[in-house]
Design a protein around this motif. Sequence first.
Motif, PDB file in Angstrom:
ATOM      1  N   TYR A   1      -5.098  -6.027  -8.954  1.00 45.62           N
ATOM      2  CA  TYR A   1      -6.074  -6.253 -10.009  1.00 45.62           C
ATOM      3  C   TYR A   1      -5.798  -5.384 -11.233  1.00 45.62           C
ATOM      4  N   LEU A   2      -6.320  -5.836 -12.361  1.00 42.28           N
ATOM      5  CA  LEU A   2      -6.236  -5.062 -13.587  1.00 42.28           C
ATOM      6  C   LEU A   2      -7.141  -3.844 -13.439  1.00 42.28           C
ATOM      7  N   THR A   3      -6.570  -2.666 -13.404  1.00 44.00           N
ATOM      8  CA  THR A   3      -7.347  -1.444 -13.156  1.00 44.00           C
ATOM      9  C   THR A   3      -7.015  -0.372 -14.185  1.00 44.00           C
ATOM     10  N   VAL A   4      -7.854   0.631 -14.244  1.00 46.67           N
ATOM     11  CA  VAL A   4      -7.580   1.782 -15.100  1.00 46.67           C
ATOM     12  C   VAL A   4      -7.647   3.055 -14.261  1.00 46.67           C
ATOM     13  N   HIS A   5      -6.644   3.888 -14.390  1.00 47.77           N
ATOM     14  CA  HIS A   5      -6.573   5.171 -13.698  1.00 47.77           C
ATOM     15  C   HIS A   5      -7.552   6.141 -14.347  1.00 47.77           C
ATOM     16  N   GLU A   6      -7.909   7.172 -13.618  1.00 44.77           N
ATOM     17  CA  GLU A   6      -8.854   8.156 -14.181  1.00 44.77           C
ATOM     18  C   GLU A   6      -8.328   8.827 -15.441  1.00 44.77           C
ATOM     19  N   HIS A   7      -7.001   8.764 -15.645  1.00 44.91           N
ATOM     20  CA  HIS A   7      -6.409   9.345 -16.859  1.00 44.91           C
ATOM     21  C   HIS A   7      -6.172   8.295 -17.937  1.00 44.91           C
TER      22      HIS A   7
ATOM     23  N   VAL B   1      -4.711   5.215 -17.597  1.00 41.81           N
ATOM     24  CA  VAL B   1      -3.545   4.345 -17.432  1.00 41.81           C
ATOM     25  C   VAL B   1      -3.985   2.996 -16.880  1.00 41.81           C
ATOM     26  N   VAL B   2      -3.679   1.932 -17.596  1.00 45.35           N
ATOM     27  CA  VAL B   2      -4.021   0.579 -17.151  1.00 45.35           C
ATOM     28  C   VAL B   2      -2.815  -0.024 -16.449  1.00 45.35           C
ATOM     29  N   GLU B   3      -3.026  -0.486 -15.221  1.00 45.59           N
ATOM     30  CA  GLU B   3      -1.936  -1.070 -14.458  1.00 45.59           C
ATOM     31  C   GLU B   3      -2.479  -2.002 -13.383  1.00 45.59           C
ATOM     32  N   LEU B   4      -1.567  -2.718 -12.720  1.00 48.05           N
ATOM     33  CA  LEU B   4      -1.947  -3.604 -11.624  1.00 48.05           C
ATOM     34  C   LEU B   4      -1.907  -2.828 -10.324  1.00 48.05           C
ATOM     35  N   ARG B   5      -3.062  -2.758  -9.635  1.00 41.75           N
ATOM     36  CA  ARG B   5      -3.133  -2.025  -8.370  1.00 41.75           C
ATOM     37  C   ARG B   5      -4.008  -2.784  -7.376  1.00 41.75           C
ATOM     38  N   SER B   6      -3.761  -2.540  -6.104  1.00 40.46           N
ATOM     39  CA  SER B   6      -4.584  -3.152  -5.060  1.00 40.46           C
ATOM     40  C   SER B   6      -5.893  -2.391  -4.944  1.00 40.46           C
ATOM     41  N   LEU B   7      -6.920  -3.060  -4.489  1.00 43.54           N
ATOM     42  CA  LEU B   7      -8.240  -2.432  -4.398  1.00 43.54           C
ATOM     43  C   LEU B   7      -8.263  -1.275  -3.408  1.00 43.54           C
ATOM     44  N   HIS B   8      -7.512  -1.388  -2.315  1.00 37.72           N
ATOM     45  CA  HIS B   8      -7.552  -0.335  -1.299  1.00 37.72           C
ATOM     46  C   HIS B   8      -6.862   0.957  -1.768  1.00 37.72           C
ATOM     47  N   SER B   9      -6.125   0.875  -2.878  1.00 41.44           N
ATOM     48  CA  SER B   9      -5.456   2.068  -3.390  1.00 41.44           C
ATOM     49  C   SER B   9      -6.314   2.841  -4.390  1.00 41.44           C
ATOM     50  N   LEU B  10      -7.475   2.294  -4.736  1.00 41.10           N
ATOM     51  CA  LEU B  10      -8.332   2.909  -5.746  1.00 41.10           C
ATOM     52  C   LEU B  10      -9.249   3.966  -5.147  1.00 41.10           C
ATOM     53  N   LYS B  11      -9.476   5.032  -5.886  1.00 43.54           N
ATOM     54  CA  LYS B  11     -10.426   6.057  -5.480  1.00 43.54           C
ATOM     55  C   LYS B  11     -11.853   5.571  -5.719  1.00 43.54           C
ATOM     56  N   ASP B  12     -12.006   4.736  -6.733  1.00 41.75           N
ATOM     57  CA  ASP B  12     -13.314   4.212  -7.109  1.00 41.75           C
ATOM     58  C   ASP B  12     -13.146   2.735  -7.448  1.00 41.75           C
ATOM     59  N   LEU B  13     -13.873   1.840  -6.777  1.00 37.45           N
ATOM     60  CA  LEU B  13     -13.745   0.414  -7.032  1.00 37.45           C
ATOM     61  C   LEU B  13     -14.124   0.038  -8.457  1.00 37.45           C
ATOM     62  N   GLY B  14     -14.881   0.917  -9.110  1.00 33.78           N
ATOM     63  CA  GLY B  14     -15.253   0.677 -10.497  1.00 33.78           C
ATOM     64  C   GLY B  14     -14.054   0.662 -11.426  1.00 33.78           C
ATOM     65  N   GLN B  15     -12.926   1.210 -10.969  1.00 30.43           N
ATOM     66  CA  GLN B  15     -11.710   1.209 -11.784  1.00 30.43           C
ATOM     67  C   GLN B  15     -11.187  -0.204 -12.001  1.00 30.43           C
ATOM     68  N   ALA B  16     -11.617  -1.150 -11.163  1.00 33.15           N
ATOM     69  CA  ALA B  16     -11.168  -2.537 -11.285  1.00 33.15           C
ATOM     70  C   ALA B  16     -12.237  -3.441 -11.897  1.00 33.15           C
ATOM     71  N   ASP B  17     -13.365  -2.865 -12.289  1.00 30.82           N
ATOM     72  CA  ASP B  17     -14.472  -3.654 -12.829  1.00 30.82           C
ATOM     73  C   ASP B  17     -14.507  -3.598 -14.347  1.00 30.82           C
ATOM     74  N   TRP B  18     -14.624  -4.770 -14.982  1.00 26.31           N
ATOM     75  CA  TRP B  18     -14.645  -4.873 -16.437  1.00 26.31           C
ATOM     76  C   TRP B  18     -15.832  -5.713 -16.881  1.00 26.31           C
ATOM     77  N   LYS B  19     -16.450  -5.295 -17.982  1.00 22.71           N
ATOM     78  CA  LYS B  19     -17.597  -6.030 -18.505  1.00 22.71           C
ATOM     79  C   LYS B  19     -17.324  -6.468 -19.941  1.00 22.71           C
ATOM     80  N   SER B  20     -17.693  -7.701 -20.230  1.00 22.57           N
ATOM     81  CA  SER B  20     -17.454  -8.272 -21.555  1.00 22.57           C
ATOM     82  C   SER B  20     -18.626  -8.004 -22.483  1.00 22.57           C
ATOM     83  N   ILE B  21     -18.320  -7.548 -23.706  1.00 26.51           N
ATOM     84  CA  ILE B  21     -19.352  -7.304 -24.710  1.00 26.51           C
ATOM     85  C   ILE B  21     -18.908  -7.939 -26.028  1.00 26.51           C
ATOM     86  N   ASN B  22     -19.789  -8.728 -26.626  1.00 28.21           N
ATOM     87  CA  ASN B  22     -19.476  -9.385 -27.892  1.00 28.21           C
ATOM     88  C   ASN B  22     -19.617  -8.417 -29.063  1.00 28.21           C
ATOM     89  N   PRO B  23     -18.763  -8.556 -30.093  1.00 26.02           N
ATOM     90  CA  PRO B  23     -18.953  -7.755 -31.306  1.00 26.02           C
ATOM     91  C   PRO B  23     -20.207  -8.228 -32.035  1.00 26.02           C
TER      92      PRO B  23
END
Length: 220
Positions: free
Chosen positions: A123-129, A131-153
């Motif tokens: 999944y599209l994830t972001v590291h705590e530092h 870094v945006v990369e593709l990672r599996s969910l089981h490799s994440l320290k926090d599942l929120g690293q793979a969660d994204w929310k859309s906001i309109n300008p």
Amino acid sequence: MAKPIFFLTIQVIILAVTCVHAKSDKELTSKLLCSQCSACDVSKCPASDAYPHLTAYDDSLIAGSLQSDFVSFKDRRVYAVSDIKGGESETYNAYYGWQSTSGSASGYHRFSNYMDKCSGQNYLTVHEHGVVELRSLHSLKDLGQADWKSINPPPKYNHRNFRFWVNRSTGKCLTVFGGKKQKRKVGVAKCKFNGSKLSQLFAFRFHYHKAFCCCGLHND
């Protein structure tokens, strides 16, 4: 005599069409990708509108490691490939398609890359530092690293339906970094919700011409 000439003409036309088709397929073949995929698990490609590609505000394609010849297999980062407009590139083979799944009931989503199925579901994830990369969910320290929310300008900054994508873990927005002379990496930065930071505006588009779902197989 006219009859043999007629059939000869037809054969030449068929040969010409075959050569053009073969050349087109050859140009759309990726040695880098096909060396990683063992086989197709589908009989045909999915419908185009099922796997849209992600673009930045300048319409460049957002590519992951198994999406493009632009990056190597071991590189799990995500990039904005500037050479691609409208879904095709004269320089790089690109294989795209992002599938969205709900991350939570609060409006967050997770994005997996369709081509990345060759190495497992990432999944599209972001590291705590940042870094945006593709990672599996089981490799994440926090599942929120793979969660994204859309906001309109704001309405007056409604840039062709492009949106901000905020990460649940960091609270920062997906952002493109870099210039024309280097690979533009995708990371996160503090959100500028007033629409003034165009590098933070993204959209999922369905306007590509050919979409690969496995090696050597594509739809039109």
